[in-house]
Design an enzyme around this catalytic site. Structure first.
Site, PDB file in Angstrom:
ATOM      1  N   LYS A  80       0.813  -1.215   0.000  1.00 42.23           N
ATOM      2  CA  LYS A  80       0.000   0.000   0.000  1.00 42.23           C
ATOM      3  C   LYS A  80       0.851   1.271   0.000  1.00 42.23           C
ATOM      4  O   LYS A  80       0.419   2.308  -0.504  1.00 42.23           O
ATOM      5  CB  LYS A  80      -0.951   0.003   1.206  1.00 42.23           C
ATOM      6  CG  LYS A  80      -1.780  -1.262   1.365  1.00 42.23           C
ATOM      7  CD  LYS A  80      -2.498  -1.671   0.102  1.00 42.23           C
ATOM      8  CE  LYS A  80      -3.267  -2.967   0.288  1.00 42.23           C
ATOM      9  NZ  LYS A  80      -3.738  -3.560  -0.965  1.00 42.23           N
ATOM     10  N   GLU A 119      -2.693   7.144   7.311  1.00 46.91           N
ATOM     11  CA  GLU A 119      -3.282   8.104   6.382  1.00 46.91           C
ATOM     12  C   GLU A 119      -4.337   8.925   7.105  1.00 46.91           C
ATOM     13  O   GLU A 119      -4.874   8.505   8.132  1.00 46.91           O
ATOM     14  CB  GLU A 119      -3.957   7.388   5.206  1.00 46.91           C
ATOM     15  CG  GLU A 119      -3.010   6.779   4.213  1.00 46.91           C
ATOM     16  CD  GLU A 119      -3.745   6.150   3.040  1.00 46.91           C
ATOM     17  OE1 GLU A 119      -3.111   6.006   1.985  1.00 46.91           O
ATOM     18  OE2 GLU A 119      -4.932   5.807   3.180  1.00 46.91           O
ATOM     19  N   GLU A 166      -6.218   2.327  -2.820  1.00 48.97           N
ATOM     20  CA  GLU A 166      -5.366   1.195  -3.144  1.00 48.97           C
ATOM     21  C   GLU A 166      -5.835   0.566  -4.444  1.00 48.97           C
ATOM     22  O   GLU A 166      -6.928   0.854  -4.928  1.00 48.97           O
ATOM     23  CB  GLU A 166      -5.392   0.144  -2.027  1.00 48.97           C
ATOM     24  CG  GLU A 166      -6.770  -0.455  -1.782  1.00 48.97           C
ATOM     25  CD  GLU A 166      -6.793  -1.390  -0.580  1.00 48.97           C
ATOM     26  OE1 GLU A 166      -5.919  -1.256   0.289  1.00 48.97           O
ATOM     27  OE2 GLU A 166      -7.693  -2.238  -0.525  1.00 48.97           O
ATOM     28  N   PHE A 199     -22.104  -8.861  16.395  1.00 46.39           N
ATOM     29  CA  PHE A 199     -21.616  -9.430  15.137  1.00 46.39           C
ATOM     30  C   PHE A 199     -20.512 -10.463  15.344  1.00 46.39           C
ATOM     31  O   PHE A 199     -19.636 -10.620  14.494  1.00 46.39           O
ATOM     32  CB  PHE A 199     -21.126  -8.326  14.193  1.00 46.39           C
ATOM     33  CG  PHE A 199     -22.219  -7.414  13.725  1.00 46.39           C
ATOM     34  CD1 PHE A 199     -22.966  -7.722  12.605  1.00 46.39           C
ATOM     35  CD2 PHE A 199     -22.514  -6.248  14.415  1.00 46.39           C
ATOM     36  CE1 PHE A 199     -23.990  -6.882  12.176  1.00 46.39           C
ATOM     37  CE2 PHE A 199     -23.530  -5.400  14.000  1.00 46.39           C
ATOM     38  CZ  PHE A 199     -24.267  -5.727  12.877  1.00 46.39           C
TER      39      PHE A 199
END
Length: 663
Positions: free
Chosen positions: A116, A200, A288, A348
């Site tokens: 990346k 980032e 990406e 979840f």
């Protein structure tokens, strides 16, 4: 053209690739681990080769075992699918050395785009808009703090070799920054054998929009429109669509042209995807490039009519693209919903076990399902929790949504928990229907998790109609039993009380000669027409003229009904029984409060506490890995640890006691 292709993958993507190969007259070879001995992809292939024990590092990520399988099978080419080794440059290089064709890009392209950090440098060189952040690996908290000082919070910590939502954490303060570095690096090492991370700028309410590219070895590079993948949870895509309702034609074209420029800069061939984030002003930034087939590739196929797997195979065989950019047309609208083996009502958490009942939607047009699940099969703790991809198509966005809602409602899966109701709730949410979405949609609309869609007047009518019909069909059968005493035959009344999740609804019922009932509640009519018969787990009918599918689970008294993302307990009683019901004692909560049990089956990555330790609310207790994700369990109140029952690297089962503490 190839005569035999080995699919270096498992699950639904392996099955999907095999079906295109079969269409093209190409024989297929499956590979499988111990856990996948009876998997559907093994049964679908022309031949299958065992490649090792259940953990993916010893099987699907074991390059030597895969090369041995390729050699013994005589396969001329390998399709890696997605995940596992699909973006592994070393695997691609080893195949090249062995004289075997990878159905994908060159090792050099994979290496440049798979990292990346390096891909961001290439993107900048190609003139592609990029996200502000570091171009270097972050190896310490101090380095991270320096970067954050320049770009500001919030930030995204990302695995350099990552993808699929693995190895990603958001940080809004120093504590989250330190914790995020630790867990992102750990997840990255576990998933990709590469613990490097970078940072980032994180955009608070962006959209995730990606461009599908397709290029041959002769230098022809095309873009096939976009996919919007903004509905995400923990950075994993949940629902995707094509096209995006947000983009205008000018922005779409600019994104497509930048994606093509990037692909050409890196000498790319095969199918690939360039991912962007887009802000509210339609500014977009490169995230990406995925040098493989995407999970959500089907929605692009539905709106373009192009079989991406077939094109990948033809490109790998050296064929030139048979169409140009001007031939690519986007027609209609398509959605994909990812059915995961997870329990939305338990934060979840992954759900593993045997599939005791599996029934796909019947007789529905414009529905496509990719799956490797079957009745009697098993969902393993070792791999991704994907159960199925449900794709729908329509002339416009609303019709594609309605078809998807109908398909999910009619999809029966028992034996494991799954997120079907959650998907239905999202699809019916006013914000989603209007297209007002971002990558934070789930976090914003379900901040406390998902406990079921809110009951509306329309869903309540459906539940009342379904419950009364199911109950009275059973009563009608009982009334017809033979050898009843003359004059004492069982009579079926017209007045009933339907209890929906604790609330009573008095109703008056009249049979309809046309297979149904007229039900009146508060002077409002609910007309039910159905050919449903006793014993079916799916109640299909029209309620006030609208087709509905309601899933049924019989309880000791009443039914557990699921529809439109709502999950309710319904009981049908006579008015007198309903009146007396208020005096019945309520069930007691018998849950033990002095121990922590495993909410999922998995591997203990790290036990964070020891005997005698006093823990505070919010303190980490244990980290459990399941289905390639690390799940952190926190203390919800202050207490003292009296016993630690398991240690690091131990496998645990659901409900196994992990920690005991003072009550």
């Amino acid at each position: 053209m190839f005569e035999k292709i080995l699919i270096a993958n498992r699950g639904e993507i392996a099955v999907r690739i095999m079906r295109t190969c079969k269409k093209m007259g190409i024989k297929t070879v499956a590979v499988y681990s111990e856990a996948d001995t009876n998997a559907l992809h093994v049964k679908e292939a022309d031949e299958a080769v065992y490649i090792g024990p259940s953990p993916s590092l010893k099987s699907y990520l074991n390059v030597d075992n895969l090369l041995s399988a390729i050699d013994s099978s005589g396969a001329q080419a390998v399709h890696p699918g997605y995940g596992f080794l699909s973006e592994n440059a070393e695997f691609a290089r080893r195949l090249q050395q062995a004289g075997v064709t990878l159905i994908g890009p060159s090792p050099d392209s994979i290496k440049k785009m798979g990292d990346k950090i390096e891909s961001k440098k290439v993107a900048m060189k190609a003139g592609v808009s990029t996200v502000p952040g570091t171009l270097d690996v972050i190896s310490s908290v101090d380095e991270a703090k320096k970067v954050v000082k320049e770009i500001g919070y919030p930030v995204m910590i990302k695995a350099a070799a990552g993808g699929g939502g693995k190895g990603m954490r958001i940080a809004r303060n120093e504590k989250e920054l330190a914790d995020g570095l630790k867990y992102a690096s750990s997840e990255a090492a576990s998933s990709f054998k590469d613990s490097r991370v970078f940072i980032e700028r994180f955009f608070e309410n962006p959209r995730h929009i990606e461009i599908q590219v397709l290029a041959d070895k002769q230098g022809n590079t095309l873009w096939l429109g976009e996919r919007e993948c903004s509905i995400q949870r923990r950075h994993q895509k949940v629902i995707e669509e094509a096209p995006s309702s947000f983009l205008d034609e000018a922005t779409r074209r600019r994104m497509g042209e930048q994606a093509v420029a990037l692909a050409k800069e890196v000498g790319y061939y095969s199918a690939g995807t360039v991912e962007f984030i887009t802000d509210s002003d339609k500014n977009f930034y490169f995230l990406e490039m995925n040098t493989r087939l995407q999970v959500e590739h089907r929605v692009t196929e539905l709106v373009t009519g192009i079989d991406l797997v077939e094109q990948m195979i033809r490109i790998a065989a050296g064929e030139e693209l048979s169409f140009g950019q001007k031939d690519v047309k986007l027609e209609g609208w398509a959605f994909e919903s990812r059915l995961y083996a997870e329990d939305p009502k338990r934060a979840f958490l992954p759900s593993t076990g045997r599939i005791t009942r599996y029934q796909e939607p019947q007789h529905m047009e414009n529905v496509l399902i990719d799956t490797a699940i079957y009745e009697g099969g098993e969902v393993s703790m070792f791999y991704d929790p994907m159960v199925a991809k449900v794709c729908t198509y329509g002339d416009d966005r609303n019709s594609a949504i309605e078809t998807m809602k109908s398909a999910l409602a009619a999809f029966i899966i028992e034996g494991i928990s799954h997120n079907g109701s959650f998907l239905e709730a999202i699809l019916g949410h006013p914000r989603f229907v209007s297209g007002d979405i971002s990558t934070n949609f789930i976090e914003q609309e379900y901040p406390g998790g998902f406990i079921g869609a809110e009951l509306t007047s329309e869903t309540t009518k459906v539940f009342l109609g379904a419950a009364v019909t199911i109950f009275l069909r059973d009563a009608e059968r009982a009334a017809k039993i033979s050898d009843q005493t003359p004059g004492r035959e069982r009579a079926i009344g017209a007045r009933w009380v339907v209890n929906v999740d604790g609330e009573d609804y008095p109703v008056y019922v009249r049979p309809d000669q046309d297979h149904g009932f007229f039900i009146t509640h508060n002077r409002r009519l609910i007309a039910v027409k159905t050919s449903w018969i006793l014993g079916r787990r799916l109640f299909q009918a029209t309620v006030n003229g609208k087709p509905v599918s309601v899933q049924i689970k019989h309880l000791e008294e009443g039914y557990n009904l699921t529809y439109g993302g709502a999950d309710v307990i319904v009981k049908v009683r006579t008015p007198r029984v309903a009146e007396l019901g208020q005096f019945m004692p309520k069930p007691q909560d018998r849950t033990k409060k002095d121990q922590l049990v495993a909410p999922i089956a998995g591997l203990i990555v790290s036990m964070k506490v020891k005997k005698g330790e006093v823990v505070k609310p919010g303190q980490e207790l244990v980290v459990i890995e399941a289905m390639k994700m690390e799940n952190v369990i926190y203390a919800d109140h202050e207490t003292t640890i009296t016993e630690v029952c398991v240690g690091d690297k131990e496998s645990v089962q659901v409900d196994q006691v992990l920690i005991k503490f003072a009550a």
